[in-house]
Design a protein around this motif. Sequence first.
Motif, short mmCIF file in Angstrom:
data_model
loop_
_atom_site.label_atom_id
_atom_site.label_comp_id
_atom_site.label_asym_id
_atom_site.label_seq_id
_atom_site.Cartn_x
_atom_site.Cartn_y
_atom_site.Cartn_z
N TRP A 298 -152.25 -30.16 9.11
CA TRP A 298 -151.57 -30.01 10.71
C TRP A 298 -152.15 -28.98 11.38
O TRP A 298 -152.20 -28.77 12.55
N TYR A 299 -153.21 -28.07 10.68
CA TYR A 299 -153.51 -26.80 11.24
C TYR A 299 -155.14 -26.83 11.37
O TYR A 299 -155.88 -27.36 10.53
N ASP A 300 -155.63 -26.33 12.37
CA ASP A 300 -157.10 -26.16 12.67
C ASP A 300 -157.60 -24.98 11.89
O ASP A 300 -159.00 -25.14 11.37
N VAL A 301 -157.03 -24.01 11.56
CA VAL A 301 -157.37 -22.66 11.01
C VAL A 301 -156.51 -22.54 9.83
O VAL A 301 -155.26 -22.23 10.04
N VAL A 302 -156.73 -22.31 8.48
CA VAL A 302 -156.11 -22.29 7.76
C VAL A 302 -156.57 -20.88 6.79
O VAL A 302 -157.67 -20.73 6.22
N VAL A 303 -155.88 -19.45 7.14
CA VAL A 303 -156.40 -18.40 6.29
C VAL A 303 -155.56 -18.30 5.02
O VAL A 303 -154.20 -17.83 5.16
N ALA A 304 -156.08 -18.10 4.06
CA ALA A 304 -155.20 -18.36 2.79
C ALA A 304 -155.97 -17.25 1.76
O ALA A 304 -156.87 -17.74 0.87
N PRO A 305 -155.97 -16.09 2.07
CA PRO A 305 -156.81 -15.07 0.94
C PRO A 305 -156.01 -15.48 -0.46
O PRO A 305 -154.92 -15.49 -0.69
N GLY A 306 -156.94 -15.24 -1.31
CA GLY A 306 -156.79 -15.55 -2.64
C GLY A 306 -157.15 -16.97 -3.06
O GLY A 306 -156.80 -17.21 -4.27
N ASP A 307 -156.99 -17.76 -2.43
CA ASP A 307 -157.36 -19.42 -2.55
C ASP A 307 -158.78 -19.75 -2.42
O ASP A 307 -159.38 -19.39 -1.48
N PRO A 308 -159.24 -20.11 -3.58
CA PRO A 308 -161.04 -20.27 -3.54
C PRO A 308 -161.21 -21.44 -2.48
O PRO A 308 -162.23 -21.58 -1.97
N ALA A 309 -160.28 -22.20 -2.09
CA ALA A 309 -160.53 -23.52 -1.20
C ALA A 309 -160.57 -22.86 0.30
O ALA A 309 -160.56 -23.72 1.07
N SER A 310 -159.84 -21.56 0.25
CA SER A 310 -159.76 -21.26 1.88
C SER A 310 -161.13 -21.23 2.61
O SER A 310 -162.03 -20.95 2.11
N ARG A 311 -161.13 -21.76 3.85
CA ARG A 311 -162.35 -21.90 4.69
C ARG A 311 -162.30 -20.79 5.67
O ARG A 311 -163.29 -20.90 6.55
N TYR A 312 -161.36 -20.08 5.94
CA TYR A 312 -161.25 -18.97 7.02
C TYR A 312 -160.81 -17.61 6.56
O TYR A 312 -159.97 -17.61 5.33
N GLY A 313 -161.35 -16.41 6.92
CA GLY A 313 -160.80 -15.20 6.61
C GLY A 313 -159.97 -14.57 7.81
O GLY A 313 -160.06 -15.32 9.05
N LEU A 314 -159.63 -13.55 7.68
CA LEU A 314 -158.91 -12.83 8.92
C LEU A 314 -159.45 -11.65 9.33
O LEU A 314 -159.98 -10.77 8.49
N ASP A 315 -160.11 -11.42 10.61
CA ASP A 315 -160.71 -10.50 11.17
C ASP A 315 -159.84 -9.24 11.33
O ASP A 315 -158.42 -9.26 12.07
#
Length: 661
Positions: A298-315
């Motif tokens: 559903w989402y364009d940006v998924v920030v998932a700290p701690g998940d190796p599959a995460s493709r985005y971080g948080l500024d």
Amino acid sequence: MGKPGVFALGPAARTPREQEDADAQLSAWKLLLRAGLNALVAWTAYIYLLPVVWGFLGWIVPTALKGGSVSWIVPLLVEIAYIALLIKMFGRMGRWTLVWRRYGRPVVRKAVGLAERQTAVPVKAEAQPVVDPWWAFRGLAGAGGLALLDQETAAGRVGDVDHQRLNRALECVRDYPERLAALLDAVREHGAAACGHPSGTRDLPGRHGARHDLLLRQVRLGSAEDVPKNPAAYRGVDLALDPALLGTSLLAVGPAGTGKTRSLARPLAESLCLQALSGTAVVVVVGAADADLGPLGWYDVVVAPGDPASRYGLDLYGGARRLEEAVARLADALLPEELVPRAEGARQALQQVVVPYAAAYGRPPGLRELCRLLRGEAGAWDELRSAAHAAGVLMDHQYELAQRERMHGQVDDPGALLADRLSLLDRPAFAGAFNQPAGETSAGQPQPQLPLFAMHALDHPLRVRIALPEHSHPEAARIIARLAVGQFLYAAGTRQDRSLFAGLVVDDASAVVDVHSVRGLQRLRGAHAGATLLLRTLTDLPETLRTPLFGAVGGRMAFPGIAPWDGKLFAEAWGTVWVDERDVTRAPDTSGGLFKRSWRAARTVLAGERAHTESVTTRRVERRRWSASDLAQVLPGGHAVLSLTAVDGTPVPPLLLDLRS
């Protein structure tokens, strides 16, 4: 559009008279028996008492009954009046009107419908007027300009998201000839795919749960129950949320397992994601990684700290365009609740490090650099001074650097506390999830840097999901949630382009509500933005924040099982209503002689109740719309009580909703 909160695609409100009939609690056998008995007595009275009536009238007006040109009219009128009197008297005692509405009318309607179907002949149906979904484009596109779009519409390849997106695009460019020409060219070439969302998505995968009306941007929550506590104008209607109601923000309170996420957060996230695809909204959804807030597709940006599959971080600094404001949001997120009084000192300490660093290096410090500087490590300070001197900004920030150096090692130094809190985010599991310098290494290995999502990107129709590692790193999850919410509240309230509705959904807001977030909620109403906060209990918040939080939001929702002390705040917020209270004193009627007592005995048999004398006292009193005990003990499962306020101030009174319907 009708009343605020009423789902446009749902049923219309029932009339007050139908409500009264629906509220009648009378068993079928008793109702039918009483109606039949009164009908039998009425027929007997008609047969045997009509000659008596004739004789009485013949004695009073003999001329009219014995001759004359109108001798047949008078008996007819007398008989009609006699029948009407019997129907009124015995029909009232037998409740024939209620019998007709409950049983007779449905049978007649069914029989009429069956007869119409049986007698229908196969004739060519009258052509129904066809509504052109692209009427707004028709006069602008020219001959053949909508050929591809019409073909896709006829083939069923155009969805409601496409329709809303293209009409939204037309509204934006109608007054700009060059842009309008470009839009029409895109429609001519690409059809329904023109002006697509940057992700290329035209619908949500797995969308089948909630009901939506994208034309009015509504999402249906449930139906208002047919109970006396609900105003008659809302009974039986479907309730829905839209940006005009979400713009005053919504607070939902209920224990775990009562359906807050399933019945509120997920449908609302789905609706805002659909609006983002149609180019009318931007949405940020914050919740635990395992919360049911829709699939990641559903989402364009998924920030998932701690998940190796995460493709985005948080500024860490992405909540504001000015660095000083971004630092303030970071300081507020880092402090635990018990140290909020030290927030101003924490903000100052961070600014004394971040602002000179950004002036010297042209960028704010990374996570690990910031920790070293806040702790006052000599090597880090020497590097910062050298870089500031080389950039020619050392004199501009000399005072700030000197102040920070003097605080190092002191008991009340907030820098050490901030560094300890930041170290919760500086873990191998969060590698690349937050700001770090390019080429930073750990144990000789380069650290990957994920693309960082900056919250000031709320000017674009994005769909953002922030998945918190609540189970593996609960304190880090709390910091991330506070940072994301604080950044959203500031960015949404200060953005220049407010054409998109900015929606925030927080699945568990117990960690993010503080003095600054309450103030931020109050600013959203005039910024075309709104937040939906879900809480398990208000006791998770400091007592000093509960009342201000209730005052900052325009929507309040109570789920079953809330504690009485939580229900007390809802009851106070919803206030009282004036009602007419009747005190009725009844006593058996024993007055009169033999004839009157005989009539009372016959009436007791016909009406099913003894004759009583009544003494009625009516007074106007104030009563709670919903008391704390009602909310804590009476609400059934799968229901909730919801009140709303539109951005223009129009209220929706507290309504009992069936969320399962």
